[in-house]
Design a protein around this motif. Structure first.
Motif, PDB file in Angstrom:
ATOM      1  N   ASN A 433       0.833  -1.211   0.000  1.00 17.82           N
ATOM      2  CA  ASN A 433       0.000   0.000   0.000  1.00 17.82           C
ATOM      3  C   ASN A 433       0.859   1.250   0.000  1.00 17.82           C
ATOM      4  OD1 ASN A 433      -2.374  -1.481   2.328  1.00 17.82           O
ATOM      5  ND2 ASN A 433      -2.362  -1.558   0.120  1.00 17.82           N
ATOM      6  N   ILE A 434       1.835   1.297   0.895  1.00 18.79           N
ATOM      7  CA  ILE A 434       2.672   2.488   1.044  1.00 18.79           C
ATOM      8  C   ILE A 434       3.730   2.569  -0.057  1.00 18.79           C
ATOM      9  CG2 ILE A 434       4.322   3.676   2.557  1.00 18.79           C
ATOM     10  CD1 ILE A 434       1.420   3.755   3.520  1.00 18.79           C
ATOM     11  N   GLY A 435       4.322   1.440  -0.380  1.00 22.46           N
ATOM     12  CA  GLY A 435       5.448   1.444  -1.326  1.00 22.46           C
ATOM     13  C   GLY A 435       5.054   1.529  -2.783  1.00 22.46           C
ATOM     14  N   VAL A 479       0.924   5.056  -7.520  1.00 24.08           N
ATOM     15  CA  VAL A 479       2.309   5.485  -7.296  1.00 24.08           C
ATOM     16  C   VAL A 479       2.598   5.328  -5.808  1.00 24.08           C
ATOM     17  CG1 VAL A 479       2.351   7.118  -9.229  1.00 24.08           C
ATOM     18  CG2 VAL A 479       1.599   7.899  -6.976  1.00 24.08           C
ATOM     19  N   PRO A 480       3.865   5.266  -5.406  1.00 21.53           N
ATOM     20  CA  PRO A 480       4.179   5.183  -3.979  1.00 21.53           C
ATOM     21  C   PRO A 480       3.514   6.315  -3.204  1.00 21.53           C
ATOM     22  CG  PRO A 480       6.138   4.764  -5.288  1.00 21.53           C
ATOM     23  CD  PRO A 480       5.075   5.193  -6.248  1.00 21.53           C
ATOM     24  N   ALA A 481       3.086   6.000  -1.976  1.00 18.79           N
ATOM     25  CA  ALA A 481       2.352   6.994  -1.177  1.00 18.79           C
ATOM     26  C   ALA A 481       3.150   8.266  -0.959  1.00 18.79           C
ATOM     27  CB  ALA A 481       1.969   6.368   0.164  1.00 18.79           C
ATOM     28  N   PHE A 482       4.441   8.136  -0.733  1.00 22.33           N
ATOM     29  CA  PHE A 482       5.259   9.333  -0.501  1.00 22.33           C
ATOM     30  C   PHE A 482       5.403  10.184  -1.754  1.00 22.33           C
ATOM     31  CE2 PHE A 482       8.200   6.013  -1.843  1.00 22.33           C
ATOM     32  CZ  PHE A 482       8.947   6.652  -2.819  1.00 22.33           C
ATOM     33  N   MET A 483       5.152   9.573  -2.915  1.00 21.31           N
ATOM     34  CA  MET A 483       5.312  10.279  -4.183  1.00 21.31           C
ATOM     35  C   MET A 483       4.028  10.985  -4.616  1.00 21.31           C
ATOM     36  SD  MET A 483       6.766   8.619  -7.709  1.00 21.31           S
ATOM     37  CE  MET A 483       7.189   9.640  -9.121  1.00 21.31           C
TER      38      MET A 483
END
Length: 532
Positions: A433-435, A479-483
Motif C-alpha cells: 500500500n505504502i510502497g 504510485v508510492p504513497a510518498f510520491m
C-alpha cells in the motif's frame, strides 16, 4: 485428419524474425494446426546460435525433433553446425519414408536445405506431389524448380511467427477444402490474447485502461517535475506526452483485438497518431478499429494468396490508416466533446459543493471496487481527467479513500491484531500500500470478517474524500504513497487528507480488534465456567 511435417532452420532473415527462438516459432505453428484440426507427424528444425548468413562450421547449433510421447518438439542435439547434417540424416530418411507411406499429407518448410539436411524428405514430397508451403526465397525456388507442389511461398521480411503460421495453415486448409478459423490464443502467455472466433469479443476496455496506466503516470511525473524552477522546460515535454496518450491507447487496443504481434502494434500506432485530436476516447476507437481491420485484411490477403510480406503490409498499413482516417475526419470532434463533457461534469460537481462531492466519492469508491465496476467506470474517468491536467479529482479519492484506508487497516492489524497470525497477513499488504500505492484488496480479509472494520473503511474513505474536496485536490494513485503528494496540485492538502483517512481507519480498526478480543475472551470464560 491431415498429417503435416514441419521442416526448417533458424535461417538468415528468419533468425531475426522468430528463428532464434525455435520453441515459440514452432509453438505458434502447432497452435494454428491444433485450431485447424491437423496433426503433426514430424518435426526437424536446425537452430543455430547466429543467423545462417553469418554462421560458420564452428557455429553451435541444436536440433529439435518431434517427441510423440510428450507431444512437443524437444532438443535432441547440441553441437557444431558442420555436424548437423550427419545428425539429421536418419530423421530425414524417416520423414521421407513416412511421406512415401502416405503418413504425411503436407509439408511446412522454413529456410530449409533441399540438397542437404532435408534432401530425402523433399525428394519424397516431390514424388508424392504433396502440398508444400513455406518461407525462404532460395530454398522454395529450388523446391519449385525440382517439381515440388508448392502451393504458397513467401519471404520472411515483415512477417511474424503468428502471421507465418496463420498463412501456412490457411493455404493448406484452402488446398484441402478444409474450414479453418485462426486461433489468437497467445503462445507466450499473453493474458489479453483473443480466442478464435468473433473478434468483437476481444474488446476489453478494462484491459486497455489498465495496460495504459504507466503512460499516464509517466505524464504525471513530468508534470510534477515541470513545477521545479530549474525544470520549467518540462512543460514542453508534458505537451508532447499529452499527445502521445491516444497513440498508446490505440496501440494497446489494436494489439488486444487482433493480436498479430508487431503488425497490430504498427496499425495501432498509425491509427493513434491520426486520432490525437479525438483524445483518449478517439485513440481507443481508432485502435479498436485498426485491430478489427488488421484481422480482416490479413485474412483476406492470405486467402488471395498474397505473399506474406505483402499481406502484413496491407494489414498493418492499411488497417491503421483506414481506421485512423475515419477517426480523424468523422469521430475525433465527437470523441473529444464526450471526454470534455465528463471532465466538465466532475468539475461542476466539485465546484457546486466540494465537501459533498468528496464525501460521496469517498463513500462510493469502496462499493465500486467491491462490485467490480471500478476499472470499468471510475478508472476511465480518472484517465480522462489526467488527459487534460496530468492529475485527477477521482485519482486523489483513489489514493486517499482506497489505498490509505487499506494501509490504515493493515497497520492496525500489525500493531494490535486479533491474533498473531493476522499480523503476518497484514504486513506485506501495508508495505505494498505504502510502497506502490496499490493492492487495496489486502484489507478485504479484515473488512469482511468484522462489520465495524467494514463500516469504518467507508467512514474513513468518506472523511478522506471530504478533505480532498475541501482542499480541492487533484492527484493520482498507482504510485508510492510518498510520491503522490508531489504529483498533486496541492501537496500539503493531499498529505493531510492521506494521513486523515489512514489514521481514521487505523483507530477504528484498533477499536474493532480490541472489542473482538474482549468478546472472544468473554466467550472463552463462559465456556470454561460451564465446563467446571
Amino acid at each position: 485428419m491431415k498429417n503435416i511435417a514441419i521442416l526448417g532452420s533458424s535461417g538468415g532473415n528468419l533468425y531475426n524474425l522468430g528463428g532464434k527462438e525455435p520453441e515459440k516459432l514452432l509453438g505458434e505453428i502447432l497452435n494454428q494446426m491444433d485450431s485447424a484440426g491437423f496433426n503433426v507427424s514430424a518435426i526437424q528444425f536446425i537452430a543455430a546460435e547466429v543467423s545462417m548468413d553469418k554462421a560458420k562450421d564452428s557455429t553451435k547449433a541444436g536440433i529439435f525433433l518431434w517427441d510423440e510421447s510428450k507431444r512437443c518438439p524437444v532438443k535432441t542435439y547440441n553441437g557444431l553446425l558442420k555436424d548437423t547434417n550427419d545428425e539429421v540424416a536418419v530423421t530425414d530418411k524417416r520423414i521421407a519414408e513416412k511421406i512415401r507411406n502416405d503418413e504425411i499429407d503436407g509439408l511446412i518448410t522454413m529456410s530449409i536445405d533441399p540438397v542437404g539436411a532435408n534432401k530425402e524428405a523433399i525428394l519424397a514430397a516431390i514424388e508424392k506431389k504433396i502440398p508444400i508451403v513455406g518461407t525462404g526465397g532460395t530454398s522454395m525456388a529450388m523446391i519449385s524448380s525440382k517439381g515440388g507442389n508448392v502451393i504458397a511461398t513467401s519471404g520472411t521480411t515483415g512477417t511474424t511467427n503468428r502471421t507465418r503460421a496463420v498463412s501456412f495453415i490457411t493455404s493448406l486448409s484452402k488446398y484441402w477444402g478444409h474450414k479453418f478459423q485462426p486461433s489468437f490464443n497467445s503462445t507466450a502467455g499473453d493474458s489479453t490474447a483473443n480466442p478464435k472466433g468473433n473478434p468483437f469479443k476481444a474488446i476489453n476496455l478494462k484491459g486497455i485502461m489498465q495496460a495504459s496506466m504507466p503512460g499516464f503516470i509517466a505524464m504525471a511525473i513530468i508534470l510534477a517535475a515541470s513545477q521545479i524552477p530549474a525544470l520549467e522546460d518540462f512543460n514542453n515535454i508534458f505537451e508532447i506526452m499529452l499527445k502521445a496518450l491516444p497513440v498508446i491507447l490505440a496501440a494497446i487496443a489494436a494489439k488486444q483485438v487482433s493480436d498479430l504481434d508487431e503488425i497490430s502494434i504498427v496499425a495501432g500506432v498509425i491509427a493513434g497518431t491520426l486520432s490525437i485530436e479525438g483524445g483518449i476516447i478517439g485513440g481507443i476507437i481508432g485502435g479498436i478499429g485498426a485491430g478489427l481491420l488488421v484481422r480482416f485484411l490479413f485474412a483476406k490477403s492470405v486467402q488471395w494468396r498474397f505473399p506474406m510480406t505483402t499481406a502484413n503490409i496491407i494489414a498493418g498499413g492499411f488497417g491503421g490508416l483506414i481506421s485512423g482516417l475515419i477517426v480523424y475526419y468523422l469521430v475525433a470532434p465527437f470523441a473529444l466533446q464526450a471526454g470534455n463533457f465528463i471532465k466538465f461534469a466532475i468539475n461542476s460537481a466539485v465546484e457546486f459543493n466540494p465537501l459533498l462531492a468528496g464525501t460521496l466519492a469517498g463513500i462510493l469508491i469502496w462499493p465500486a471496487i467491491l462490485g467490480g465496476v471500478y476499472h470499468a467506470a471510475i478508472l476511465p474517468i480518472v484517465l480522462l481527467e489526467m488527459e487534460k491536467t496530468g492529475n485527477s479529482f477521482l485519482g486523489s479519492i483513489d489514493m486517499v479513500g482506497l489505498v490509505m484506508v487499506a494501509a490504515g487497516i493493515n497497520l492496525a492489524n500489525i500493531i494490535a491484531p486479533r491474533d498473531k497470525g493476522e499480523a503476518a497477513v497484514a504486513t506485506p499488504g501495508f508495505l505494498i500500500n505504502i510502497g506502490f500505492g496499490t493492492f487495496v484488496e489486502s484489507a478485504y480479509p479484515f473488512m469482511f470478517s468484522n462489520k465495524l472494520v467494514f463500516l469504518g473503511s467507508l467512514f474513513s474513505a468518506a472523511f478522506g474524500g471530504a478533505l480532498v474536496g475541501y482542499f480541492n485536490i487533484r492527484g493520482t494513485a498507482y504510485v508510492p504513497a510518498f510520491m503522490s503528494p508531489l504529483l498533486s496540485n496541492n501537496m500539503t492538502g493531499l498529505i493531510i487528507a492521506m494521513l486523515g483517512s489512514l489514521l481514521c481507519a487505523f483507530i477504528i480498526t484498533l477499536i474493532a480488534n480490541k472489542a473482538s478480543k474482549k468478546q472472544a475472551s468473554q466467550i472463552n470464560k463462559e465456556i470454561s465456567n460451564q465446563n467446571v
